[in-house]
Design a protein around this motif. Structure first.
Motif, PDB file in Angstrom:
ATOM      1  N   LEU B 489       0.830  -1.202   0.000  1.00  0.00           N
ATOM      2  CA  LEU B 489       0.000   0.000   0.000  1.00  0.00           C
ATOM      3  C   LEU B 489       0.870   1.259   0.000  1.00  0.00           C
ATOM      4  O   LEU B 489       0.556   2.256  -0.686  1.00  0.00           O
ATOM      5  CB  LEU B 489      -0.923  -0.005   1.218  1.00  0.00           C
ATOM      6  CG  LEU B 489      -1.965   1.108   1.280  1.00  0.00           C
ATOM      7  CD1 LEU B 489      -2.893   1.051   0.081  1.00  0.00           C
ATOM      8  CD2 LEU B 489      -2.757   1.026   2.564  1.00  0.00           C
ATOM      9  N   ILE B 540      -3.185  -7.452  -6.527  1.00  0.00           N
ATOM     10  CA  ILE B 540      -4.387  -7.022  -7.253  1.00  0.00           C
ATOM     11  C   ILE B 540      -5.263  -6.137  -6.370  1.00  0.00           C
ATOM     12  O   ILE B 540      -5.823  -5.129  -6.826  1.00  0.00           O
ATOM     13  CB  ILE B 540      -5.172  -8.255  -7.740  1.00  0.00           C
ATOM     14  CG1 ILE B 540      -4.374  -8.992  -8.814  1.00  0.00           C
ATOM     15  CG2 ILE B 540      -6.543  -7.864  -8.273  1.00  0.00           C
ATOM     16  CD1 ILE B 540      -4.934 -10.359  -9.148  1.00  0.00           C
ATOM     17  N   GLU B 541      -5.359  -6.494  -5.101  1.00  0.00           N
ATOM     18  CA  GLU B 541      -6.237  -5.739  -4.204  1.00  0.00           C
ATOM     19  C   GLU B 541      -5.652  -4.377  -3.833  1.00  0.00           C
ATOM     20  O   GLU B 541      -6.378  -3.384  -3.729  1.00  0.00           O
ATOM     21  CB  GLU B 541      -6.504  -6.550  -2.937  1.00  0.00           C
ATOM     22  CG  GLU B 541      -7.380  -7.779  -3.185  1.00  0.00           C
ATOM     23  CD  GLU B 541      -7.547  -8.623  -1.942  1.00  0.00           C
ATOM     24  OE1 GLU B 541      -6.827  -8.360  -0.954  1.00  0.00           O
ATOM     25  OE2 GLU B 541      -8.375  -9.548  -1.959  1.00  0.00           O
ATOM     26  N   GLN B 542      -4.367  -4.326  -3.596  1.00  0.00           N
ATOM     27  CA  GLN B 542      -3.769  -3.074  -3.127  1.00  0.00           C
ATOM     28  C   GLN B 542      -3.341  -2.158  -4.277  1.00  0.00           C
ATOM     29  O   GLN B 542      -3.419  -0.932  -4.157  1.00  0.00           O
ATOM     30  CB  GLN B 542      -2.546  -3.387  -2.243  1.00  0.00           C
ATOM     31  CG  GLN B 542      -2.862  -4.239  -1.026  1.00  0.00           C
ATOM     32  CD  GLN B 542      -3.831  -3.569  -0.073  1.00  0.00           C
ATOM     33  OE1 GLN B 542      -3.886  -2.345   0.011  1.00  0.00           O
ATOM     34  NE2 GLN B 542      -4.619  -4.369   0.633  1.00  0.00           N
ATOM     35  N   PRO B 545      -6.720  -1.259  -7.936  1.00  0.00           N
ATOM     36  CA  PRO B 545      -7.663  -0.141  -8.084  1.00  0.00           C
ATOM     37  C   PRO B 545      -7.019   1.136  -8.606  1.00  0.00           C
ATOM     38  O   PRO B 545      -7.601   1.829  -9.453  1.00  0.00           O
ATOM     39  CB  PRO B 545      -8.196   0.038  -6.651  1.00  0.00           C
ATOM     40  CG  PRO B 545      -8.076  -1.309  -6.033  1.00  0.00           C
ATOM     41  CD  PRO B 545      -6.838  -1.896  -6.605  1.00  0.00           C
ATOM     42  N   GLN B 546      -5.822   1.468  -8.135  1.00  0.00           N
ATOM     43  CA  GLN B 546      -5.158   2.680  -8.627  1.00  0.00           C
ATOM     44  C   GLN B 546      -4.761   2.533 -10.092  1.00  0.00           C
ATOM     45  O   GLN B 546      -4.851   3.494 -10.876  1.00  0.00           O
ATOM     46  CB  GLN B 546      -3.914   2.969  -7.776  1.00  0.00           C
ATOM     47  CG  GLN B 546      -4.249   3.394  -6.350  1.00  0.00           C
ATOM     48  CD  GLN B 546      -3.061   4.050  -5.683  1.00  0.00           C
ATOM     49  OE1 GLN B 546      -2.242   4.668  -6.339  1.00  0.00           O
ATOM     50  NE2 GLN B 546      -2.999   3.917  -4.368  1.00  0.00           N
ATOM     51  N   GLU B 549      -7.805   2.977 -12.332  1.00  0.00           N
ATOM     52  CA  GLU B 549      -8.220   4.378 -12.480  1.00  0.00           C
ATOM     53  C   GLU B 549      -7.396   5.099 -13.542  1.00  0.00           C
ATOM     54  O   GLU B 549      -7.919   5.919 -14.304  1.00  0.00           O
ATOM     55  CB  GLU B 549      -8.071   5.098 -11.141  1.00  0.00           C
ATOM     56  CG  GLU B 549      -9.056   4.627 -10.070  1.00  0.00           C
ATOM     57  CD  GLU B 549      -8.776   5.274  -8.734  1.00  0.00           C
ATOM     58  OE1 GLU B 549      -7.830   6.086  -8.661  1.00  0.00           O
ATOM     59  OE2 GLU B 549      -9.500   4.955  -7.771  1.00  0.00           O
ATOM     60  N   PRO B 564      -5.159 -21.154 -11.570  1.00  0.00           N
ATOM     61  CA  PRO B 564      -6.614 -21.260 -11.375  1.00  0.00           C
ATOM     62  C   PRO B 564      -7.181 -20.185 -10.459  1.00  0.00           C
ATOM     63  O   PRO B 564      -8.366 -19.833 -10.589  1.00  0.00           O
ATOM     64  CB  PRO B 564      -6.785 -22.655 -10.776  1.00  0.00           C
ATOM     65  CG  PRO B 564      -5.567 -23.412 -11.196  1.00  0.00           C
ATOM     66  CD  PRO B 564      -4.472 -22.407 -11.202  1.00  0.00           C
ATOM     67  N   LEU B 565      -6.395 -19.679  -9.529  1.00  0.00           N
ATOM     68  CA  LEU B 565      -6.901 -18.672  -8.603  1.00  0.00           C
ATOM     69  C   LEU B 565      -6.712 -17.251  -9.117  1.00  0.00           C
ATOM     70  O   LEU B 565      -7.372 -16.324  -8.626  1.00  0.00           O
ATOM     71  CB  LEU B 565      -6.192 -18.820  -7.241  1.00  0.00           C
ATOM     72  CG  LEU B 565      -6.411 -20.170  -6.557  1.00  0.00           C
ATOM     73  CD1 LEU B 565      -5.604 -20.257  -5.274  1.00  0.00           C
ATOM     74  CD2 LEU B 565      -7.898 -20.363  -6.253  1.00  0.00           C
ATOM     75  N   PRO B 568      -9.669 -15.857 -12.539  1.00  0.00           N
ATOM     76  CA  PRO B 568     -10.897 -15.060 -12.440  1.00  0.00           C
ATOM     77  C   PRO B 568     -10.667 -13.563 -12.521  1.00  0.00           C
ATOM     78  O   PRO B 568     -11.523 -12.833 -13.046  1.00  0.00           O
ATOM     79  CB  PRO B 568     -11.465 -15.471 -11.081  1.00  0.00           C
ATOM     80  CG  PRO B 568     -10.926 -16.832 -10.844  1.00  0.00           C
ATOM     81  CD  PRO B 568      -9.564 -16.834 -11.455  1.00  0.00           C
ATOM     82  N   TYR B 569      -9.536 -13.089 -12.010  1.00  0.00           N
ATOM     83  CA  TYR B 569      -9.256 -11.649 -12.107  1.00  0.00           C
ATOM     84  C   TYR B 569      -8.963 -11.249 -13.560  1.00  0.00           C
ATOM     85  O   TYR B 569      -9.188 -10.106 -13.948  1.00  0.00           O
ATOM     86  CB  TYR B 569      -8.061 -11.279 -11.214  1.00  0.00           C
ATOM     87  CG  TYR B 569      -8.315 -11.483  -9.741  1.00  0.00           C
ATOM     88  CD1 TYR B 569      -9.003 -10.530  -9.009  1.00  0.00           C
ATOM     89  CD2 TYR B 569      -7.876 -12.617  -9.084  1.00  0.00           C
ATOM     90  CE1 TYR B 569      -9.252 -10.699  -7.654  1.00  0.00           C
ATOM     91  CE2 TYR B 569      -8.101 -12.796  -7.729  1.00  0.00           C
ATOM     92  CZ  TYR B 569      -8.797 -11.837  -7.024  1.00  0.00           C
ATOM     93  OH  TYR B 569      -9.044 -12.013  -5.692  1.00  0.00           O
ATOM     94  N   SER B 572     -12.545 -11.600 -15.569  1.00  0.00           N
ATOM     95  CA  SER B 572     -13.657 -10.750 -15.147  1.00  0.00           C
ATOM     96  C   SER B 572     -13.817  -9.565 -16.089  1.00  0.00           C
ATOM     97  O   SER B 572     -12.908  -9.202 -16.842  1.00  0.00           O
ATOM     98  CB  SER B 572     -13.408 -10.236 -13.723  1.00  0.00           C
ATOM     99  OG  SER B 572     -12.253  -9.426 -13.691  1.00  0.00           O
ATOM    100  N   THR B 573     -15.018  -9.002 -16.031  1.00  0.00           N
ATOM    101  CA  THR B 573     -15.315  -7.828 -16.856  1.00  0.00           C
ATOM    102  C   THR B 573     -15.794  -6.691 -15.951  1.00  0.00           C
ATOM    103  O   THR B 573     -16.830  -6.830 -15.304  1.00  0.00           O
ATOM    104  CB  THR B 573     -16.417  -8.155 -17.886  1.00  0.00           C
ATOM    105  OG1 THR B 573     -15.994  -9.291 -18.645  1.00  0.00           O
ATOM    106  CG2 THR B 573     -16.670  -6.979 -18.803  1.00  0.00           C
ATOM    107  N   GLN B 576      -9.362  -7.192 -14.171  1.00  0.00           N
ATOM    108  CA  GLN B 576      -8.455  -6.628 -13.164  1.00  0.00           C
ATOM    109  C   GLN B 576      -7.000  -6.961 -13.484  1.00  0.00           C
ATOM    110  O   GLN B 576      -6.104  -6.314 -12.966  1.00  0.00           O
ATOM    111  CB  GLN B 576      -8.822  -7.165 -11.772  1.00  0.00           C
ATOM    112  CG  GLN B 576     -10.194  -6.688 -11.281  1.00  0.00           C
ATOM    113  CD  GLN B 576     -10.529  -7.268  -9.939  1.00  0.00           C
ATOM    114  OE1 GLN B 576     -11.141  -8.340  -9.861  1.00  0.00           O
ATOM    115  NE2 GLN B 576     -10.142  -6.584  -8.887  1.00  0.00           N
TER     116      GLN B 576
END
Lengths: 242, 638
Positions: B489, B540-542, B545-546, B549, B564-565, B568-569, B572-573, B576
């Motif tokens: 972060l 991906i989480e931290q 998002p920036q 944007e 496999p984990l 999905p990212y 996805s639509t 990410q």
């Protein structure tokens, strides 16, 4: 002299790696002293490397070098910003060292609580923003026609794929749904038949997922084994050429 | 002015005070008048109105001040005279033993039998006093009923008031002697002591109570009725006129004071058992004499010397248990068992050649030999996978190709060294492509081994570029990011503050192209190399998002076990993760897209290994089913 050492570093490292690889692969015939020796060497080297890395890369480069740079270059305007950024972290880090002593361990609890609180807030906020909301939105938009392909052939595949993903997601979530309405005393607790069927479908998706995960782990291990075999052969060739 | 010596603490007090300023003890009732500078020749026992000459004149010619003084028995006078004679005969400082003997002589009743004539006189004197008080003479106990001890106690009972009085005087004298501490010559007595002796002689001759008018002045002014109302009822032995009644002042008319009358009901209530005027006297002749401290010379008392209260180590007592022979035998047996437990027992040696080991060896040989052969032969029998069939590879390639030349790209080396074989092909190809475009590589890591792996991979990628002489130098290795999730972060918000210098101690943020970087979204792309799905999720989480944007792509090179984990990212639509290379398959596919198919037989070995693995699993499963279905194995199970 230094160039000569640099030239010999790679062959020596290759030989050490070769021997350690053989020692690890000796586990094929069962647990033995060579395998345990290799494991102990690996643990010791990894621990020492981590300690040196922390001292060199964190304490030296991120704490001490900036101060030295500020005083050597004379740019004292950055000293306040540096102090506000680094000094609290250093103080908290020193305070955290009290956890190493059983007698003083409880004095380090506030720092640990601060660390746990900030860490939990960071993780939760990131999970909400980065995983939960985007993934729920993506699941909702699986069959969104605005994102559908224009070609008919791709449209069928897109629809089937979206349907399977949607069914798998819903069925897997229902499998983990164990909340049942309160029953009278003595009546056996059981989900409805519809929920049981959906749960069974979800269980099938979970089995497939576990199979995929196992396959991924197996492929990763197999690739590592192939890489070691290739390394051994290359080392033999290099030693033969020398 | 004449100071008053406090009877309790012995310190001097102004005469106008009623209480001691040091210990708040009452001075008027028991204070001792000390000689002042003006009146140093006047006895402190004398009144202030008396002059020294008058006091001297009083010594040879004492006069009877009251009837009570005249009624003092002869034995009391004789005892006081003996004590004063001894005091005068021994002015020098006495030793503790001598003091003890003097005290013993006072406290211990005389061994000689009392003079019957004196007893008769005493009885007559006591009878006269009681007659004056209006109380009848109690019947004396018969001599036949009294034991010798009781007789002795009775004599002590009569002597106790005298002893108390004499003892009080001695204490006052001693206190005055210590507190005033007048420097006197050994051969001369101080004036105050002479006066004190003179007053004692006066008391001996009947002026006992007439010498202390100051102390009793307030008492004398009161009427007997008021005194009787104020004073609580006293026991009979205290109420004897010869021991308690204050002397009248010589300035006032000598009026006989009637003895107090005790009502019969109060007499009946008197607790004769609880308040015994004559307690048993302990024989202190064999007790030790205190040789030091303020109680020096006293016998049978607890010494105030610090050594007397010195803390001593308590005695130790043995806590040995009584163990019988049977218990001892059991104890030895238990000790032997425990000793055997501590001895390292060698594990039973397993035979090397077992069915399990043979099966393991067969599987290893079957799996390793084909793969080793493929690597040794270096064949390229198996074609590389098509990039379009591998998810993420095409998007990854396009994102790399879209990067302008010379822009900064952040690359995170967050994988373990054990996964180098799976990821090295993809990493080398990606780095080669970036180097061909002269991308400024900014290297970071959240794993300890990351910085070293980054340097190693840069070196390998530079060597693979045949057309570029030397190592690639357009990069900055910023090193290790501590703090895990929080460190990431911090990297997303302020990378300058988190990693101010490179490992070469260079302030890379002040130079181009990193001088334009304020946050992580200012990079042209972020490439994450990891084998851990959790690490990928945290990035991906931290960071994601920036980056979303700003439209900055997040590209991931990962292992097959994490694919496999992470997928999905990517699926996805909106996505990410904009591009992904997973495992050896993805690396080889990406190498095919960029024209680098140097695999040294690894891909063939991988293909053979997968095939052999499938065969082993299938054959093993079928064999297991067959073996389990055989009648012999069923019998064994049953």
């Amino acid at each position: 002299m230094l160039d000569r050492i640099n030239q010999l570093a790679d062959p020596i490292g290759a030989i050490i790696g070769f021997l350690l690889t053989i020692m690890v692969l000796s586990y094929i015939i069962g647990d033995n002293a060579l395998f345990r020796l290799a494991i102990h060497i690996f643990i010791g080297v990894a621990s020492g490397y981590a300690a040196v890395l922390i001292l060199y890369n964190v304490i030296w480069f991120q704490v001490l070098i900036p101060v030295i740079q500020i005083f050597t270059t004379g740019k004292m305007d950055g000293l306040v910003a540096y102090a506000l950024r680094v000094v609290p972290a250093v103080l908290l880090g020193i305070w955290m060292l009290t956890k190493a002593s059983p007698r003083l361990a409880r004095w380090g609890t506030p720092v640990l609580a601060f660390l746990a609180g900030v860490g939990a807030a960071t993780v939760v906020a990131g999970a909400v923003r980065g995983t939960i909301f985007p993934q729920v939105g993506a699941s909702v938009n699986l069959l969104n026609t605005q994102s559908a392909p224009a070609e008919i052939s791709n449209l069928v595949g897109w629809f089937i794929n979206g349907l399977i993903v949607l069914l798998g997601t819903v069925a897997t979530l229902i499998y983990f749904q164990f909340g049942i309405q309160r029953q009278e005393e003595g009546v056996p607790v059981q989900r409805s038949v519809f929920m049981e069927y959906i749960s069974t479908v979800g269980q099938g998706f979970i089995v497939v997922t576990l199979g995929v995960l196992f396959t991924g782990v197996y492929i990763a291990a197999l690739t590592a084994l192939i890489d070691r075999i290739s390394f051994l052969w290359e080392t033999i060739l290099r030693l033969a050429n020398i | 002015m004449t100071d008053i010596i406090c009877p309790l603490c012995g310190k001097l007090n102004p005469p106008d005070l009623d209480e001691c300023i040091y210990c708040q003890a009452p001075l008027k009732t028991g204070g001792f008048v000390a000689p002042s500078e003006d009146e140093d020749k006047i006895s402190p026992i004398l009144t202030s109105s008396e002059k020294p000459g008058e006091a001297e004149n009083l010594v040879p010619e004492p006069k009877a001040s009251s009837d009570l003084e005249q009624n003092i028995p002869d034995w009391l006078k004789q005892t006081e005279a003996n004590f004063l004679d001894q005091s005068e005969a021994k002015p020098k400082e006495t030793s503790p033993d001598e003091l003890s003997e003097q005290i013993d002589s006072i406290l211990t009743p005389s061994s000689a039998p009392p003079n019957p004539q004196d007893n008769a006189i005493d009885e007559e004197w006591l009878a006269s006093l009681l007659d004056e008080a209006g109380v009848g003479m109690p019947e004396p106990p018969s001599l036949q009923e009294e034991t010798p001890d009781e007789t002795q106690e009775a004599s002590l009972e009569e002597q106790e008031p005298e002893i108390y009085q004499e003892g009080s005087e001695a204490e006052v004298e001693g206190a005055a002697e210590e507190e005033l501490a007048l420097p006197t010559q050994p051969s001369e007595k101080p004036e105050w002591l002479k006066n004190l002796e003179a007053s004692s002689k006066i008391k001996l001759e009947g002026e006992l109570f007439g010498s202390e008018p100051v102390q009793y002045e307030a008492v004398v002014n009161e009427t007997p009725e008021e005194k009787a109302q104020e004073q609580p009822p006293l026991p009979e032995w205290i109420a004897k006129p010869g021991s308690v009644e204050p002397p009248p002042s010589p300035e006032e008319p000598e009026t006989p004071i009637a003895p107090a009358e005790i009502p019969n009901w109060l007499e009946a209530l008197r607790p004769t058992d609880a308040v015994s005027p004559t307690g048993p006297v302990e024989d202190l002749s064999g007790a030790d004499i205190v040789t030091a401290g303020p109680l020096a010379g006293l016998r049978g008392v607890i010494s105030a010397h610090p050594s007397a209260i010195r803390a001593q180590k308590p005695p130790t007592y043995s806590i040995k248990l009584r163990v019988s022979d049977e218990q001892q035998a059991r104890l030895e047996m238990m000790e032997e068992l425990l000793a055997d437990e501590e001895k390292p027992m060698p594990l039973p040696s397993q035979p090397i050649i077992t069915t399990r080991n043979i099966f393991r060896l067969i599987v290893a040989v079957v799996l390793l030999l084909p793969m080793a052969w493929m690597i040794i032969s270096g064949g390229k029998r198996t074609s590389a996978p098509q990039p379009g069939n591998i998810p993420g590879v095409v998007d990854f390639t396009q994102r790399i190709q879209l990067l302008p030349s010379g822009v900064p790209v952040l690359i995170a080396f967050d994988y373990e060294a054990g996964f180098s074989g799976e990821l090295n092909i993809a990493i080398t190809n990606v780095l080669t492509q970036l180097m061909n475009k002269s991308i400024y590589l900014t290297l970071v890591a959240t794993t300890p081994s990351g910085p070293a792996l980054a340097e190693s991979m840069i070196k390998n990628a530079s060597l693979s570029m045949a057309r570029t002489p030397g190592f690639y130098s357009n990069y900055a290795n910023l090193g290790y990011i501590p703090g895990g999730t929080m460190g990431l972060l911090g990297l997303a918000t302020s990378p300058r503050n988190l990693l101010p210098y490179s490992l070469q101690i260079e302030s890379v943020w002040a130079e181009a192209p990193l001088n334009a970087i304020g946050s992580i979204k200012d990079f042209s792309a972020v490439i994450l190399i990891t084998n851990d799905p959790d690490t990928a999720r945290i990035w991906i989480e931290q960071i994601g998002p920036q980056l979303q944007e700003a439209g900055t792509p997040l590209l991931i090179v990962t292992s097959s076990q994490a694919e496999p984990l992470i997928r999905p990212y990517y699926e996805s639509t909106p996505a990410q993760v904009q591009g992904m290379i997973a495992g050896l398959v993805g690396g080889v596919a990406y190498g095919r897209t960029v024209g680098n198919i140097q695999q040294n037989g690894i891909w063939d070995a991988f293909s053979v290994g997968i095939t052999v693995s499938v065969l082993i699993i299938l054959i093993g499963s079928i064999a297991n089913v067959v073996v389990k279905s055989l009648p012999a194995s069923k019998k064994k199970e049953n």
